[in-house]
Design a protein around this motif. Structure first.
Motif, PDB file in Angstrom:
ATOM      1  N   LEU A 229     -40.078  -1.189   6.880  1.00 28.59           N
ATOM      2  CA  LEU A 229     -39.745  -1.907   8.110  1.00 28.59           C
ATOM      3  C   LEU A 229     -38.821  -1.107   9.027  1.00 28.59           C
ATOM      4  O   LEU A 229     -38.843  -1.295  10.242  1.00 28.59           O
ATOM      5  N   VAL A 230     -38.032  -0.219   8.463  1.00 26.12           N
ATOM      6  CA  VAL A 230     -37.096   0.566   9.276  1.00 26.12           C
ATOM      7  C   VAL A 230     -37.836   1.475  10.267  1.00 26.12           C
ATOM      8  O   VAL A 230     -37.531   1.445  11.463  1.00 26.12           O
ATOM      9  N   PRO A 231     -38.828   2.284   9.826  1.00 26.74           N
ATOM     10  CA  PRO A 231     -39.557   3.089  10.831  1.00 26.74           C
ATOM     11  C   PRO A 231     -40.310   2.226  11.840  1.00 26.74           C
ATOM     12  O   PRO A 231     -40.428   2.604  13.007  1.00 26.74           O
ATOM     13  N   ALA A 232     -40.808   1.074  11.407  1.00 29.63           N
ATOM     14  CA  ALA A 232     -41.492   0.187  12.343  1.00 29.63           C
ATOM     15  C   ALA A 232     -40.529  -0.333  13.398  1.00 29.63           C
ATOM     16  O   ALA A 232     -40.878  -0.422  14.580  1.00 29.63           O
ATOM     17  N   LEU A 233     -39.327  -0.666  12.991  1.00 29.78           N
ATOM     18  CA  LEU A 233     -38.318  -1.136  13.944  1.00 29.78           C
ATOM     19  C   LEU A 233     -37.939  -0.033  14.921  1.00 29.78           C
ATOM     20  O   LEU A 233     -37.860  -0.264  16.137  1.00 29.78           O
ATOM     21  N   VAL A 234     -37.736   1.161  14.418  1.00 26.54           N
ATOM     22  CA  VAL A 234     -37.374   2.296  15.279  1.00 26.54           C
ATOM     23  C   VAL A 234     -38.493   2.578  16.278  1.00 26.54           C
ATOM     24  O   VAL A 234     -38.243   2.789  17.469  1.00 26.54           O
ATOM     25  N   THR A 235     -39.737   2.554  15.806  1.00 30.13           N
ATOM     26  CA  THR A 235     -40.875   2.803  16.690  1.00 30.13           C
ATOM     27  C   THR A 235     -40.972   1.740  17.778  1.00 30.13           C
ATOM     28  O   THR A 235     -41.204   2.057  18.950  1.00 30.13           O
ATOM     29  N   SER A 236     -40.778   0.488  17.398  1.00 34.72           N
ATOM     30  CA  SER A 236     -40.871  -0.575  18.404  1.00 34.72           C
ATOM     31  C   SER A 236     -39.746  -0.482  19.427  1.00 34.72           C
ATOM     32  O   SER A 236     -39.962  -0.755  20.611  1.00 34.72           O
ATOM     33  N   ILE A 237     -38.573  -0.091  18.989  1.00 35.11           N
ATOM     34  CA  ILE A 237     -37.462   0.074  19.932  1.00 35.11           C
ATOM     35  C   ILE A 237     -37.751   1.219  20.901  1.00 35.11           C
ATOM     36  O   ILE A 237     -37.547   1.092  22.109  1.00 35.11           O
TER      37      ILE A 237
ATOM     38  N   ALA B 257     -45.301   4.454  26.896  1.00 34.11           N
ATOM     39  CA  ALA B 257     -45.839   3.114  26.669  1.00 34.11           C
ATOM     40  C   ALA B 257     -47.360   3.087  26.708  1.00 34.11           C
ATOM     41  O   ALA B 257     -47.977   2.244  26.068  1.00 34.11           O
ATOM     42  N   SER B 258     -47.982   3.997  27.424  1.00 31.75           N
ATOM     43  CA  SER B 258     -49.431   3.948  27.561  1.00 31.75           C
ATOM     44  C   SER B 258     -50.168   4.755  26.494  1.00 31.75           C
ATOM     45  O   SER B 258     -51.371   4.607  26.355  1.00 31.75           O
ATOM     46  N   LYS B 259     -49.459   5.572  25.751  1.00 30.13           N
ATOM     47  CA  LYS B 259     -50.119   6.355  24.710  1.00 30.13           C
ATOM     48  C   LYS B 259     -50.410   5.464  23.515  1.00 30.13           C
ATOM     49  O   LYS B 259     -49.629   4.602  23.166  1.00 30.13           O
ATOM     50  N   PRO B 260     -51.567   5.683  22.866  1.00 27.53           N
ATOM     51  CA  PRO B 260     -51.895   4.859  21.701  1.00 27.53           C
ATOM     52  C   PRO B 260     -50.938   5.138  20.546  1.00 27.53           C
ATOM     53  O   PRO B 260     -50.595   6.289  20.285  1.00 27.53           O
ATOM     54  N   THR B 261     -50.530   4.088  19.871  1.00 29.18           N
ATOM     55  CA  THR B 261     -49.609   4.253  18.756  1.00 29.18           C
ATOM     56  C   THR B 261     -50.340   4.360  17.433  1.00 29.18           C
ATOM     57  O   THR B 261     -49.776   4.802  16.460  1.00 29.18           O
ATOM     58  N   GLY B 262     -51.566   3.922  17.412  1.00 29.20           N
ATOM     59  CA  GLY B 262     -52.350   3.996  16.185  1.00 29.20           C
ATOM     60  C   GLY B 262     -53.517   4.931  16.370  1.00 29.20           C
ATOM     61  O   GLY B 262     -53.707   5.522  17.421  1.00 29.20           O
ATOM     62  N   SER B 263     -54.314   5.095  15.337  1.00 33.77           N
ATOM     63  CA  SER B 263     -55.472   5.970  15.456  1.00 33.77           C
ATOM     64  C   SER B 263     -56.627   5.175  16.051  1.00 33.77           C
ATOM     65  O   SER B 263     -56.899   4.055  15.661  1.00 33.77           O
TER      66      SER B 263
END
Length: 65
Positions: free
Chosen positions: A10-18, A39-45
């Motif tokens: 959850l820590v990397p997910a929180l950092v990524t969302s911030i 914000a416009s770049k895809p975060t997933g594959s």
């Protein structure tokens, strides 16, 4: 032990969302297009149509013996 792994994930997910929510706002304030593009770049594959078809076939294949 598995619960702790989930908490650590959850820590990397929180950092990524911030990062994905704060950096574009700062970029808009500074009028920095590179920061706003975060914000416009895809975060997933993203899968191509061929890859999606193969994945769908794999998931729906009958696996009875």
């Amino acid at each position: 032990m598995i619960i702790e792994i989930g908490h650590y994930a959850l820590v990397p997910a929180l950092v990524t969302s911030i990062i994905l929510s704060i950096v574009p706002v700062i970029g808009a304030r500074r009028r920095d297009q590179a920061m706003m593009d975060v914000a416009s770049k895809p975060t997933g594959s993203k899968l191509t149509a061929d890859e999606q078809a193969k994945l769908s076939e794999l998931l729906h294949r009958d696996r009875t013996i």
